[in-house]
Design a protein around this motif. Sequence first.
Motif, short mmCIF file in Angstrom:
data_model
loop_
_atom_site.label_atom_id
_atom_site.label_comp_id
_atom_site.label_asym_id
_atom_site.label_seq_id
_atom_site.Cartn_x
_atom_site.Cartn_y
_atom_site.Cartn_z
N GLU A 100 0.82 -1.20 0.00
CA GLU A 100 0.00 0.00 0.00
C GLU A 100 0.86 1.26 0.00
O GLU A 100 0.58 2.22 -0.73
CB GLU A 100 -0.93 0.01 1.22
CG GLU A 100 -2.07 -1.01 1.15
CD GLU A 100 -1.58 -2.45 1.34
OE1 GLU A 100 -0.48 -2.63 1.92
OE2 GLU A 100 -2.28 -3.38 0.90
N GLN A 101 1.91 1.27 0.83
CA GLN A 101 2.80 2.43 0.87
C GLN A 101 3.48 2.64 -0.48
O GLN A 101 3.55 3.77 -0.97
CB GLN A 101 3.87 2.23 1.96
CG GLN A 101 3.35 2.32 3.38
CD GLN A 101 4.41 1.96 4.39
OE1 GLN A 101 5.13 0.97 4.23
NE2 GLN A 101 4.51 2.74 5.45
N GLY B 221 2.49 1.58 -3.38
CA GLY B 221 1.52 1.86 -4.43
C GLY B 221 1.13 3.32 -4.52
O GLY B 221 0.62 3.78 -5.55
N ASP B 222 1.34 4.08 -3.44
CA ASP B 222 1.01 5.50 -3.44
C ASP B 222 2.08 6.36 -4.12
O ASP B 222 1.87 7.57 -4.30
CB ASP B 222 0.81 6.00 -2.00
CG ASP B 222 -0.51 5.52 -1.41
OD1 ASP B 222 -1.42 5.18 -2.20
OD2 ASP B 222 -0.61 5.46 -0.18
#
Length: 358
Positions: free
Chosen positions: A162-163, A165-166
Amino acid sequence: MAEVAAARRRADEANAKVDAFEQAYKKRQPEAVNDYLELTLESRTLPTGVPADVEVAYQPDIHRLLVVMELPGVDVIPPEIEHRYVRAKDEIAAKPRPAREINQRYSDLVAQLVLRTMRDVFDVASKDLVSEVAVSAHVSTRNRATGKPEQPCLISLITTREQFGDLVLTDLDPGQCLRHLNALVSKHPWDLEAVRPVFDPDLSRYKFVDAHDAASGLDSRRVLLDLDPTEFEHLVRQLFEAMGLKSWVTQASRDDGVDGVAVNEDPIMGGVCVIQAKRYRGVVSTEAVRALAGVMGQLKASRGVLVTTSWFGKQSHEFATEHGRIQLIEGTHLKHMLQEHLGLDVVIGELKGGLRRS
């Protein structure tokens, strides 16, 4: 015809191995996942002079991939900006690149290589397979003082899918991005100034073994009160094993603590030692200290140790002193012991009353 038949058999055998490997990967067998991801990373096309060597270890229980990667040395940056022909001297003259520019280019390059490695892992591994990637990036060199080979770590971090992917990889500054991801980054990578890796680069201990190495945790500043019971148990075990105790056996605990029975092999001071560790936020009761004395009597232990992340009251200290074979270790002392024996810098966490011990 015999040669053709033999070639077909070899091809069939090779294909069967590939099929078996594919099925093992689809079944999420750790060894197959490990081998597939390592082969994928090593087969990447990289710039000239950049080594492709990587080693990985897959941790299926937490969907994490550990990657130890090889970085190029600073000599990968061309020392000249340009070459030009000098007609008067009939020679090729080189214009040297400023040292400051070499250093900056090298810092950017190693940061980009780490970010690319993480991107490549997330690209080839599905979400249910890998949710976190930890990278430790090293350079193979020789110690200038001793001449012995060494591999200083220049960058180390752990990032979730998630980190990562940002991030907009095409528009960011690689060095600032690593700081944003809370990476450990060498302040002077061109001088091979090392940082402490967030996990042990000897990946053999992680591969397909159930034992967990809490002391090689992924955060150089672990918060003891945030550890789950299993992590805390292994950390306490490793601490006392580093102090010389052997044959550790963990007993069941009903109060969010650890009850361990170990053996001190010292011929004079040795014997059975009962170790209890209480991951508490408030004062440990005197009853807990008295209970340790009872366990020592049942096991005929020569010594008892009660460790806590918090503290003991006056009556507990008085009881331990009177007993003579019980040692009480409070949070601040535990922090010091972890640093001394395991080289692990920890934070205790927030205790009762809002007090935070660092």
